[in-house]
Design an enzyme around this catalytic site. Structure first.
Site, mmCIF file in Angstrom:
data_model
loop_
_atom_site.group_PDB
_atom_site.id
_atom_site.type_symbol
_atom_site.label_atom_id
_atom_site.label_comp_id
_atom_site.label_asym_id
_atom_site.label_seq_id
_atom_site.Cartn_x
_atom_site.Cartn_y
_atom_site.Cartn_z
ATOM 1 N N ASP A 23 -55.276 -43.950 3.653
ATOM 2 C CA ASP A 23 -54.241 -44.957 3.399
ATOM 3 C C ASP A 23 -54.435 -46.189 4.281
ATOM 4 O O ASP A 23 -54.946 -46.087 5.398
ATOM 5 C CB ASP A 23 -52.861 -44.323 3.660
ATOM 6 N N ASN A 25 -55.647 -49.418 2.958
ATOM 7 C CA ASN A 25 -56.608 -50.415 2.461
ATOM 8 C C ASN A 25 -55.942 -51.758 2.176
ATOM 9 O O ASN A 25 -56.502 -52.811 2.480
ATOM 10 C CB ASN A 25 -57.256 -49.932 1.155
ATOM 11 N N ASN A 71 -50.002 -43.777 -8.317
ATOM 12 C CA ASN A 71 -50.636 -45.080 -8.099
ATOM 13 C C ASN A 71 -50.760 -45.919 -9.381
ATOM 14 O O ASN A 71 -51.070 -47.116 -9.310
ATOM 15 C CB ASN A 71 -52.012 -44.915 -7.432
HETATM 16 C C1 IPE Z 1 -51.282 -41.988 -1.016
HETATM 17 O O1 IPE Z 1 -51.117 -43.281 -0.552
HETATM 18 C C2 IPE Z 1 -52.324 -41.960 -2.097
HETATM 19 C C3 IPE Z 1 -53.687 -42.221 -1.683
HETATM 20 C C4 IPE Z 1 -54.094 -42.422 -0.458
HETATM 21 C C5 IPE Z 1 -54.655 -42.238 -2.751
HETATM 22 P P1 IPE Z 1 -49.977 -44.261 -1.135
HETATM 23 O O2 IPE Z 1 -50.146 -45.555 -0.428
HETATM 24 O O3 IPE Z 1 -50.034 -44.291 -2.603
HETATM 25 O O4 IPE Z 1 -48.640 -43.515 -0.694
HETATM 26 P P2 IPE Z 1 -47.180 -44.095 -0.500
HETATM 27 O O5 IPE Z 1 -46.801 -44.777 -1.770
HETATM 28 O O6 IPE Z 1 -47.204 -45.054 0.632
HETATM 29 O O7 IPE Z 1 -46.343 -42.887 -0.193
HETATM 30 C C1 IPE Z 2 -54.835 -46.348 0.003
HETATM 31 O O1 IPE Z 2 -54.555 -47.618 0.469
HETATM 32 C C2 IPE Z 2 -55.698 -46.360 -1.242
HETATM 33 C C3 IPE Z 2 -54.985 -46.026 -2.484
HETATM 34 C C4 IPE Z 2 -53.764 -45.595 -2.559
HETATM 35 C C5 IPE Z 2 -55.727 -46.175 -3.719
HETATM 36 P P1 IPE Z 2 -53.320 -48.438 -0.054
HETATM 37 O O2 IPE Z 2 -53.733 -49.237 -1.240
HETATM 38 O O3 IPE Z 2 -52.150 -47.562 -0.289
HETATM 39 O O4 IPE Z 2 -53.043 -49.401 1.166
HETATM 40 P P2 IPE Z 2 -51.626 -49.832 1.769
HETATM 41 O O5 IPE Z 2 -50.862 -48.580 2.044
HETATM 42 O O6 IPE Z 2 -50.973 -50.672 0.729
HETATM 43 O O7 IPE Z 2 -51.966 -50.577 3.006
HETATM 44 MG MG MG Z 3 -50.661 -46.915 0.892
#
Ligand code: IPE
Ligand code: IPE
Ligand code: MG
Length: 245
Positions: A23, A25, A71
């Site tokens: 998490d 990115n 997602n």
């Molecule tokens: C969890 O991260 C899913 C992945 C890392 C693929 P999210 O960024 O989607 O989770 P929430 O929404 O913050 O709980």
């Molecule tokens: C995790 O990073 C990757 C995926 C869920 C695909 P995020 O995209 O959730 O990054 P943040 O949480 O918004 O920083």
């Molecule tokens: Mg995230």
């Protein structure tokens, strides 16, 4: 068939199965004034580094959360960009992963994925099916509740068809119907980016997993930090409900 060892109560040996919620990115990209996809590209590159670190750290199974069933709620541009990134990355890494002894498999519901992506997923699974050095499992369109729902449906069908006696159904039966039926339970679940939640990841399988929440954003998570988190795990005592000796 892979033989599945029971839980290890003496973590000194290190976690055999590590699962990672990759998490942060989006925030990583934002802090650089870049679009979210820039962060996803950087994140995908880290996976390779962490996979490569596994043999020396005696991690046999690495499971990474790449895309959750929730997602899809993101913008179409981000979802499409991610799917394209997965497809390209899987195709471009196949040869290296094969050579490095990595067996790649996917968990999650594939039905909703694009046909081209599904094809590269099938190909890499087949290509690397003889490997046994590191087992990399990618959770793609994965959600713990969705997995339990699909498993229950398959189990119910077996009962309805008379191939399974409902009276014999117990937790080991259900585990056989899960996407993770080929994996031992994770010993350690790591989540990056400072969020301390599970976000529907491996709900059933992580019943007795240890958790480490680290503040580092996924694109900054190095193999050195991975090693430090594993060392920290080694100081813990796993009890599985029993009273320590
Ligand atoms: C969890 O991260 C899913 C992945 C890392 C693929 P999210 O960024 O989607 O989770 P929430 O929404 O913050 O709980
Ligand atoms: C995790 O990073 C990757 C995926 C869920 C695909 P995020 O995209 O959730 O990054 P943040 O949480 O918004 O920083
Ligand atoms: Mg995230």
């Amino acid at each position: 068939m892979t033989t599945i060892r029971q839980h290890d109560t003496s973590p000194k040996v290190g976690p055999r199965h590590v699962a990672v919620i990759m998490d942060g990115n989006g925030r990583w990209a934002k802090s650089r004034g870049k679009p979210r996809l820039f962060g996803h590209h950087a994140g995908v590159k880290r996976v390779k580094e962490i996979v490569r670190a596994c043999p020396d750290l005696e991690v046999k199974y690495l499971t990474v959360f790449a895309f959750s069933t929730e997602n899809w709620k993101r913008t179409q541009a981000e979802v499409t960009g991610l799917m394209k990134l997965f497809r390209r990355y899987i195709a471009s890494e196949a040869r290296d992963l094969l050579a490095e002894g990595v067996r790649v498999r996917f968990i999650g519901d594939r039905v909703q994925l694009d046909a081209k992506l599904r094809r590269v997923m099938d190909e890499i699974e087949l290509l690397t099916s003889g490997n046994d050095r590191v087992h990399l499992t990618v959770a793609l369109n994965y959600g713990g509740r969705d997995e339990l729902g699909r498993a229950t449906k398959r189990l119910a069908r077996e009962v309805a068809a008379g191939r399974l006696d409902a009276e014999t159904v117990d937790e080991t039966t259900l585990a056989r119907f899960l996407d993770t039926c080929f994996l031992p339970d994770p010993d350690l679940v790591i989540r990056t980016s400072g969020e301390a939640r599970i976000s529907n990841f491996l709900l059933w399988q992580s019943a007795y997993s240890e958790y480490e929440f680290v503040n580092t954003l996924w694109p900054d998570f190095t193999a050195a930090e991975f090693a430090r988190v594993l060392a920290q795990y080694g100081t813990r005592e796993r009890r599985f409900g029993a009273v320590p000796a």
